[in-house]
Write an enzyme that holds these catalytic residues in place. Sequence first.
Site, short mmCIF file in Angstrom:
data_model
loop_
_atom_site.label_atom_id
_atom_site.label_comp_id
_atom_site.label_asym_id
_atom_site.label_seq_id
_atom_site.Cartn_x
_atom_site.Cartn_y
_atom_site.Cartn_z
N ASP A 76 0.82 -1.21 0.00
CA ASP A 76 0.00 0.00 0.00
C ASP A 76 0.85 1.27 0.00
OD1 ASP A 76 -2.30 1.48 0.04
OD2 ASP A 76 -2.71 1.20 2.17
N HIS A 90 2.69 3.29 -8.95
CA HIS A 90 2.50 1.87 -9.25
C HIS A 90 3.69 1.32 -10.04
CE1 HIS A 90 -1.40 2.11 -7.56
NE2 HIS A 90 -1.97 2.75 -8.54
N SER A 148 -7.18 -5.67 -5.98
CA SER A 148 -8.32 -6.21 -5.21
C SER A 148 -9.61 -6.13 -6.02
CB SER A 148 -8.49 -5.41 -3.92
OG SER A 148 -9.03 -4.14 -4.21
N LEU A 200 10.43 -20.99 -4.24
CA LEU A 200 9.37 -20.11 -3.72
C LEU A 200 8.08 -20.27 -4.52
CD1 LEU A 200 8.51 -17.56 -1.96
CD2 LEU A 200 9.21 -16.21 -3.95
N ARG A 246 -5.38 -2.07 8.25
CA ARG A 246 -6.60 -2.77 7.86
C ARG A 246 -6.22 -4.00 7.06
NH1 ARG A 246 -7.86 2.52 6.44
NH2 ARG A 246 -7.09 2.24 4.32
N LEU A 247 -7.19 -4.94 6.99
CA LEU A 247 -6.96 -6.14 6.18
C LEU A 247 -7.50 -5.95 4.76
CD1 LEU A 247 -5.59 -8.82 6.53
CD2 LEU A 247 -7.66 -9.75 7.55
C1 FPP Z 1 -1.97 0.26 -3.27
O1 FPP Z 1 -1.49 1.56 -3.38
C2 FPP Z 1 -1.48 -0.58 -4.33
C3 FPP Z 1 -2.23 -1.09 -5.31
C4 FPP Z 1 -3.68 -0.84 -5.45
C5 FPP Z 1 -1.67 -1.95 -6.37
C6 FPP Z 1 -0.43 -2.70 -6.02
C7 FPP Z 1 0.23 -2.96 -7.30
C8 FPP Z 1 1.54 -2.87 -7.56
C9 FPP Z 1 2.59 -2.64 -6.52
C10 FPP Z 1 2.01 -3.00 -8.95
C11 FPP Z 1 1.70 -4.30 -9.60
C12 FPP Z 1 2.32 -5.42 -8.89
C13 FPP Z 1 3.06 -6.38 -9.43
C14 FPP Z 1 3.62 -7.37 -8.50
C15 FPP Z 1 3.35 -6.53 -10.86
P1 FPP Z 1 -2.55 2.73 -3.47
O2 FPP Z 1 -2.69 3.15 -4.87
O3 FPP Z 1 -3.83 2.32 -2.82
O4 FPP Z 1 -1.84 3.83 -2.62
P2 FPP Z 1 -2.53 4.98 -1.77
O5 FPP Z 1 -3.19 4.28 -0.62
O6 FPP Z 1 -1.39 5.81 -1.36
O7 FPP Z 1 -3.51 5.67 -2.65
#
Ligand code: FPP
Length: 240
Positions: free
Chosen positions: A12, A29, A57, A123, A186-187
């Site tokens: 996150d 991202h 998600s 892994l 949070r989960l």
């Molecule tokens: C949360 O940050 C992160 C996500 C919704 C996506 C996680 C995805 C990646 C790290 C990239 C893809 C992964 C791989 C392994 C190829 P947020 O956008 O909710 O951050 P914020 O809470 O600061 O808005």
Amino acid sequence: MSLPEHIAIIMDGNGRWAQMRSRPRTYGHIKGTRVAKKIITSCSRKGIKYLTLYAFSSENWMRPKGEVSLLMSLLKRYLHKETNNLVKENIFFETIGDLSRLPEDVLAAIAKAKKATSQCTGLRLTFAISYGSRWEIASAAKALARQVADGTLDPEDIDESLLNAQMHTYPMPDPDLIIRTSGEKRLSNFLMWQAAYSEFYFSETLWPDFTELDLDLAIGNYLKRERRFGALTTSQNPTH
Ligand code: FPP
């Protein structure tokens, strides 16, 4: 206490990291994907057996169209670029989640990576994509209800292990350690069934800044804990 067998991570803080730099959220991202790559390799080299990453998600579908398509293309690009490395590192690739909602090209990249790594014995890397625990639990209930309806299952026989066997994570062991970055506690609909006895570690670090050192801190903190799974410790137990 030994190394966690299964680590799960809620990555996150990408959006905030980018916004703090006056850049579009998508930039976070992109950086976050590079960090994921490093952490995957690090877990593999440490001898962690299972790593589950919350990549997208069920709720993330509600984000702006541009952000959703960037996340989809990052997943595809990661798999295209990294599949050979996964094989080299002996990493088995797997997914959990409702893949029926994914674009064809992402599905193809996933299928290719799964096939290429199918013989790998190191892994076990799982990306949770279009994943939500409530959806997973509802799907499990539906699958058992179908068996009851067609007469192959007696409702009296439904127990925890039968329900567990319907989870997408089956037969993986439950996560020992769940890490969430960015200070949120949070989960967020992640592995709710599987987290019954997981240890939680919340890092203030935003995911794009997360390093191997932060991972070591999380594991070190885990190693100092005592897990009782609802029972007493040996010293507390009068029968010992
Ligand atoms: C949360 O940050 C992160 C996500 C919704 C996506 C996680 C995805 C990646 C790290 C990239 C893809 C992964 C791989 C392994 C190829 P947020 O956008 O909710 O951050 P914020 O809470 O600061 O808005």
